[in-house]
Design a protein around this motif. Structure first.
Motif, PDB file in Angstrom:
ATOM      1  N   ALA A   1       0.857  -1.188   0.000  1.00  0.00           N
ATOM      2  CA  ALA A   1       0.000   0.000   0.000  1.00  0.00           C
ATOM      3  C   ALA A   1       0.893   1.238   0.000  1.00  0.00           C
ATOM      4  O   ALA A   1       1.119   1.857   1.029  1.00  0.00           O
ATOM      5  N   TRP A   2       1.392   1.608  -1.170  1.00  0.00           N
ATOM      6  CA  TRP A   2       2.266   2.773  -1.266  1.00  0.00           C
ATOM      7  C   TRP A   2       1.505   4.055  -0.985  1.00  0.00           C
ATOM      8  O   TRP A   2       2.073   5.048  -0.566  1.00  0.00           O
TER       9      TRP A   2
ATOM     10  N   ILE B   1       1.139  -4.747   3.063  1.00  0.00           N
ATOM     11  CA  ILE B   1       2.182  -4.098   3.868  1.00  0.00           C
ATOM     12  C   ILE B   1       2.269  -2.634   3.464  1.00  0.00           C
ATOM     13  O   ILE B   1       1.866  -2.259   2.361  1.00  0.00           O
ATOM     14  N   ARG B   2       2.790  -1.831   4.394  1.00  0.00           N
ATOM     15  CA  ARG B   2       2.976  -0.399   4.149  1.00  0.00           C
ATOM     16  C   ARG B   2       4.304   0.003   4.772  1.00  0.00           C
ATOM     17  O   ARG B   2       4.573  -0.323   5.928  1.00  0.00           O
TER      18      ARG B   2
ATOM     19  N   VAL C   1      -4.914   2.024   4.136  1.00  0.00           N
ATOM     20  CA  VAL C   1      -5.144   0.772   4.856  1.00  0.00           C
ATOM     21  C   VAL C   1      -6.386   0.901   5.739  1.00  0.00           C
ATOM     22  O   VAL C   1      -6.524   0.195   6.732  1.00  0.00           O
ATOM     23  N   SER C   2      -7.283   1.806   5.347  1.00  0.00           N
ATOM     24  CA  SER C   2      -8.528   1.968   6.104  1.00  0.00           C
ATOM     25  C   SER C   2      -9.341   0.681   5.969  1.00  0.00           C
ATOM     26  O   SER C   2      -9.406   0.075   4.916  1.00  0.00           O
ATOM     27  N   GLY C   3      -9.930   0.269   7.050  1.00  0.00           N
ATOM     28  CA  GLY C   3     -10.704  -0.961   7.042  1.00  0.00           C
ATOM     29  C   GLY C   3      -9.867  -2.214   7.174  1.00  0.00           C
ATOM     30  O   GLY C   3     -10.385  -3.319   7.084  1.00  0.00           O
TER      31      GLY C   3
ATOM     32  N   ALA D   1      -4.172  -7.093   7.509  1.00  0.00           N
ATOM     33  CA  ALA D   1      -5.093  -8.010   6.850  1.00  0.00           C
ATOM     34  C   ALA D   1      -6.243  -7.161   6.329  1.00  0.00           C
ATOM     35  O   ALA D   1      -7.008  -6.597   7.106  1.00  0.00           O
ATOM     36  N   CYS D   2      -6.339  -7.041   5.024  1.00  0.00           N
ATOM     37  CA  CYS D   2      -7.328  -6.161   4.415  1.00  0.00           C
ATOM     38  C   CYS D   2      -8.376  -6.919   3.613  1.00  0.00           C
ATOM     39  O   CYS D   2      -9.340  -6.316   3.151  1.00  0.00           O
ATOM     40  N   GLY D   3      -8.212  -8.172   3.390  1.00  0.00           N
ATOM     41  CA  GLY D   3      -9.128  -8.904   2.527  1.00  0.00           C
ATOM     42  C   GLY D   3      -8.770  -8.665   1.086  1.00  0.00           C
ATOM     43  O   GLY D   3      -7.631  -8.337   0.762  1.00  0.00           O
TER      44      GLY D   3
END
Length: 129
Positions: free
Chosen positions: A32-33, A84-85, A37-39, A101-103
């Motif tokens: 996630a550049w 990852i971020r 990462v909301s949610g 863990a975002c799905g």
């Protein structure tokens, strides 16, 4: 003998990244550049490191960053994370990452003019500036 000495000096430079490969579980981890990462559920922190110098020779920053990302993706899979971020820039061959863990990751919207065909390939930016 004269050929052996240069070969021994070059060998460590060539061998720096041979063992750093994206494994099958790491292929399922996205980066996630854009910091979105909301949610997502926080799965922990990962710190990875590689050699940034071989003797007096500085390694390529691009190669170092690529290797750090691959290692972080591989480690995140072990934490059951799918995203990852980066938590900052790489320094001295070390970088920390947050794992989530975002799905299912959202796919970028496609242009209505360019409908995908079987066998088409999507490309994504390595990093947005």
């Amino acid at each position: 003998m004269k050929l052996l000495i240069p070969a021994l000096l070059i060998l460590p430079l060539a061998a720096c990244s041979w063992g750093i490969k994206l494994d099958s579980a790491g292929k399922n981890v996205r980066v996630a550049w854009n910091d979105d990462v909301s949610g997502c559920r926080d799965m922990g922190k990962i710190t990875v490191s590689v050699l940034d110098k071989v003797g007096p020779v500085d390694r390529s920053a691009i190669k170092i960053n690529d290797e750090l990302e691959v290692m972080a993706r591989n480690e995140a899979a072990g934490l059951q994370a799918d995203t990852i971020r980066p938590l900052g820039e790489a320094r001295n061959g070390e970088q920390s990452w947050a794992a989530y863990a975002c799905g299912e990751a959202p796919r970028p919207a496609r242009s209505s003019l360019a409908e995908p065909k079987p066998g088409d390939v999507e490309t994504f930016p390595v990093k947005e500036n």
